[in-house]
Design a protein around this motif. Structure first.
Motif, PDB file in Angstrom:
ATOM      1  N   MET A   1       0.845  -1.210   0.000  1.00  0.00           N
ATOM      2  CA  MET A   1       0.000   0.000   0.000  1.00  0.00           C
ATOM      3  C   MET A   1       0.876   1.255   0.000  1.00  0.00           C
ATOM      4  O   MET A   1       1.949   1.255   0.579  1.00  0.00           O
ATOM      5  N   ASP A   2       0.410   2.307  -0.650  1.00  0.00           N
ATOM      6  CA  ASP A   2       1.236   3.523  -0.718  1.00  0.00           C
ATOM      7  C   ASP A   2       1.280   4.206   0.655  1.00  0.00           C
ATOM      8  O   ASP A   2       0.356   4.063   1.456  1.00  0.00           O
ATOM      9  N   PRO A   3       2.356   4.938   0.923  1.00  0.00           N
ATOM     10  CA  PRO A   3       2.563   5.505   2.271  1.00  0.00           C
ATOM     11  C   PRO A   3       1.446   6.457   2.713  1.00  0.00           C
ATOM     12  O   PRO A   3       1.053   6.446   3.874  1.00  0.00           O
ATOM     13  N   LEU A   4       0.933   7.260   1.804  1.00  0.00           N
ATOM     14  CA  LEU A   4      -0.097   8.227   2.198  1.00  0.00           C
ATOM     15  C   LEU A   4      -1.360   7.506   2.678  1.00  0.00           C
ATOM     16  O   LEU A   4      -1.956   7.856   3.701  1.00  0.00           O
ATOM     17  N   THR A   5      -1.765   6.474   1.931  1.00  0.00           N
ATOM     18  CA  THR A   5      -2.947   5.706   2.329  1.00  0.00           C
ATOM     19  C   THR A   5      -2.709   5.004   3.664  1.00  0.00           C
ATOM     20  O   THR A   5      -3.596   4.963   4.528  1.00  0.00           O
ATOM     21  N   THR A   6      -1.500   4.461   3.840  1.00  0.00           N
ATOM     22  CA  THR A   6      -1.198   3.760   5.096  1.00  0.00           C
ATOM     23  C   THR A   6      -1.266   4.716   6.290  1.00  0.00           C
ATOM     24  O   THR A   6      -1.812   4.383   7.345  1.00  0.00           O
ATOM     25  N   VAL A   7      -0.716   5.919   6.115  1.00  0.00           N
ATOM     26  CA  VAL A   7      -0.751   6.913   7.200  1.00  0.00           C
ATOM     27  C   VAL A   7      -2.203   7.257   7.543  1.00  0.00           C
ATOM     28  O   VAL A   7      -2.593   7.310   8.722  1.00  0.00           O
ATOM     29  N   LEU A   8      -3.019   7.453   6.515  1.00  0.00           N
ATOM     30  CA  LEU A   8      -4.419   7.813   6.772  1.00  0.00           C
ATOM     31  C   LEU A   8      -5.197   6.644   7.376  1.00  0.00           C
ATOM     32  O   LEU A   8      -6.069   6.833   8.225  1.00  0.00           O
ATOM     33  N   ARG A   9      -4.862   5.436   6.938  1.00  0.00           N
ATOM     34  CA  ARG A   9      -5.501   4.255   7.527  1.00  0.00           C
ATOM     35  C   ARG A   9      -5.170   4.171   9.021  1.00  0.00           C
ATOM     36  O   ARG A   9      -6.038   3.869   9.849  1.00  0.00           O
ATOM     37  N   ALA A  10      -3.918   4.467   9.367  1.00  0.00           N
ATOM     38  CA  ALA A  10      -3.521   4.447  10.783  1.00  0.00           C
ATOM     39  C   ALA A  10      -4.249   5.544  11.566  1.00  0.00           C
ATOM     40  O   ALA A  10      -4.672   5.329  12.708  1.00  0.00           O
ATOM     41  N   ALA A  11      -4.400   6.715  10.946  1.00  0.00           N
ATOM     42  CA  ALA A  11      -5.119   7.813  11.623  1.00  0.00           C
ATOM     43  C   ALA A  11      -6.567   7.415  11.873  1.00  0.00           C
ATOM     44  O   ALA A  11      -7.131   7.669  12.949  1.00  0.00           O
ATOM     45  N   GLU A  12      -7.165   6.784  10.889  1.00  0.00           N
ATOM     46  CA  GLU A  12      -8.560   6.342  11.026  1.00  0.00           C
ATOM     47  C   GLU A  12      -8.681   5.276  12.129  1.00  0.00           C
ATOM     48  O   GLU A  12      -9.566   5.341  12.985  1.00  0.00           O
ATOM     49  N   ARG A  13      -7.776   4.294  12.099  1.00  0.00           N
ATOM     50  CA  ARG A  13      -7.757   3.252  13.128  1.00  0.00           C
ATOM     51  C   ARG A  13      -7.637   3.878  14.520  1.00  0.00           C
ATOM     52  O   ARG A  13      -8.367   3.543  15.451  1.00  0.00           O
ATOM     53  N   ALA A  14      -6.667   4.799  14.646  1.00  0.00           N
ATOM     54  CA  ALA A  14      -6.422   5.433  15.950  1.00  0.00           C
ATOM     55  C   ALA A  14      -7.661   6.187  16.422  1.00  0.00           C
ATOM     56  O   ALA A  14      -8.015   6.145  17.607  1.00  0.00           O
ATOM     57  N   ASP A  50       9.843   9.459   6.611  1.00  0.00           N
ATOM     58  CA  ASP A  50       9.753   8.208   7.376  1.00  0.00           C
ATOM     59  C   ASP A  50       8.289   7.889   7.717  1.00  0.00           C
ATOM     60  O   ASP A  50       7.864   8.005   8.861  1.00  0.00           O
ATOM     61  N   PRO A  51       7.515   7.462   6.691  1.00  0.00           N
ATOM     62  CA  PRO A  51       6.087   7.180   6.922  1.00  0.00           C
ATOM     63  C   PRO A  51       5.842   6.130   8.012  1.00  0.00           C
ATOM     64  O   PRO A  51       4.869   6.221   8.758  1.00  0.00           O
ATOM     65  N   GLU A  52       6.741   5.136   8.115  1.00  0.00           N
ATOM     66  CA  GLU A  52       6.560   4.101   9.130  1.00  0.00           C
ATOM     67  C   GLU A  52       6.593   4.709  10.545  1.00  0.00           C
ATOM     68  O   GLU A  52       5.818   4.319  11.426  1.00  0.00           O
ATOM     69  N   LEU A  53       7.464   5.680  10.742  1.00  0.00           N
ATOM     70  CA  LEU A  53       7.548   6.362  12.037  1.00  0.00           C
ATOM     71  C   LEU A  53       6.267   7.161  12.301  1.00  0.00           C
ATOM     72  O   LEU A  53       5.780   7.214  13.434  1.00  0.00           O
ATOM     73  N   VAL A  54       5.713   7.779  11.265  1.00  0.00           N
ATOM     74  CA  VAL A  54       4.475   8.559  11.412  1.00  0.00           C
ATOM     75  C   VAL A  54       3.309   7.634  11.774  1.00  0.00           C
ATOM     76  O   VAL A  54       2.491   7.951  12.641  1.00  0.00           O
ATOM     77  N   VAL A  55       3.265   6.462  11.135  1.00  0.00           N
ATOM     78  CA  VAL A  55       2.234   5.473  11.462  1.00  0.00           C
ATOM     79  C   VAL A  55       2.396   5.029  12.924  1.00  0.00           C
ATOM     80  O   VAL A  55       1.419   4.968  13.687  1.00  0.00           O
ATOM     81  N   ALA A  56       3.630   4.749  13.335  1.00  0.00           N
ATOM     82  CA  ALA A  56       3.876   4.347  14.731  1.00  0.00           C
ATOM     83  C   ALA A  56       3.458   5.460  15.689  1.00  0.00           C
ATOM     84  O   ALA A  56       2.912   5.195  16.772  1.00  0.00           O
ATOM     85  N   ALA A  57       3.676   6.710  15.295  1.00  0.00           N
ATOM     86  CA  ALA A  57       3.274   7.840  16.145  1.00  0.00           C
ATOM     87  C   ALA A  57       1.757   7.863  16.320  1.00  0.00           C
ATOM     88  O   ALA A  57       1.240   8.095  17.417  1.00  0.00           O
ATOM     89  N   LEU A  58       1.034   7.597  15.260  1.00  0.00           N
ATOM     90  CA  LEU A  58      -0.436   7.579  15.345  1.00  0.00           C
ATOM     91  C   LEU A  58      -0.933   6.464  16.261  1.00  0.00           C
ATOM     92  O   LEU A  58      -1.973   6.584  16.897  1.00  0.00           O
TER      93      LEU A  58
END
Ligand code: ZN
Length: 181
Positions: A1-14, A50-58
């Protein structure tokens, strides 16, 4: 999955996982405000590289506050994200004062990315303490919290002058706002 979608998916999950949670401050902000602030600080500190770090932050408080399992995070967002979240998760079976002491003791052992995440977390927490402290915290309690946060951050191995400067600013602001009573 592309990084932008993954970040938003994590925000939604959170936002769902922390749906009923509020921040401790008098404004009782939705907890997701904190998660988004930490994620934005992590993104800005790493210039979006570092999208993975942003996802971990969420997701950084999902295990600690919502008892989401590391396995569930790993399955949806990968082992790297789950490992980062685990690195910044306290052992809730320990008493609060012991957890706070261990944060200081273990700060120097954190990996560089977990250390950056912790610094972003403490920056967000002190920003909140400066502008919306818990209603039942007097000045002394607020100053004590700032001193503890500074002690944790002093042990972190972070080479990020921008984020370190943000932390120093909000720590000073939180201390000023706490007054001298
Ligand atoms: Zn947090």
């Amino acid at each position: 999955m592309d990084p932008l979608t993954t970040v938003l998916r994590a925000a939604e999950r959170a936002s769902h996982w922390h749906q009923a949670q509020r921040r401790k401050g008098a404004a009782r902000e939705p907890y997701v405000n904190h998660l988004l602030e930490v994620a934005r600080l992590a993104a800005e500190a790493t210039a979006g590289k570092d999208p993975e770090l942003v996802v971990a932050a969420l997701l950084h408080d999902a295990i600690e506050d919502q008892e989401i399992s590391a396995a569930a995070i790993a399955q949806e967002f990968g082992e790297g994200v789950a490992a980062l979240v685990q690195e910044v998760t306290d052992d809730k079976s320990l008493p609060k004062q012991e957890r706070k002491r261990l944060q200081i003791e273990h700060a120097p052992e954190k990996s560089p990315r977990a250390a950056l995440l912790k610094l972003a977390d403490k920056t967000s927490n002190l920003q909140a303490l400066a502008v919306s402290p818990p209603a039942d915290w007097n000045g002394a309690r607020r100053r004590e919290y700032v001193a503890w946060a500074r002690a944790v951050v002093a042990g972190l191995r972070v080479e990020n002058p921008w984020l370190s400067a943000r932390f120093a600013e909000v720590a000073d602001a939180a201390e000023r706002a706490a007054g001298r009573d």
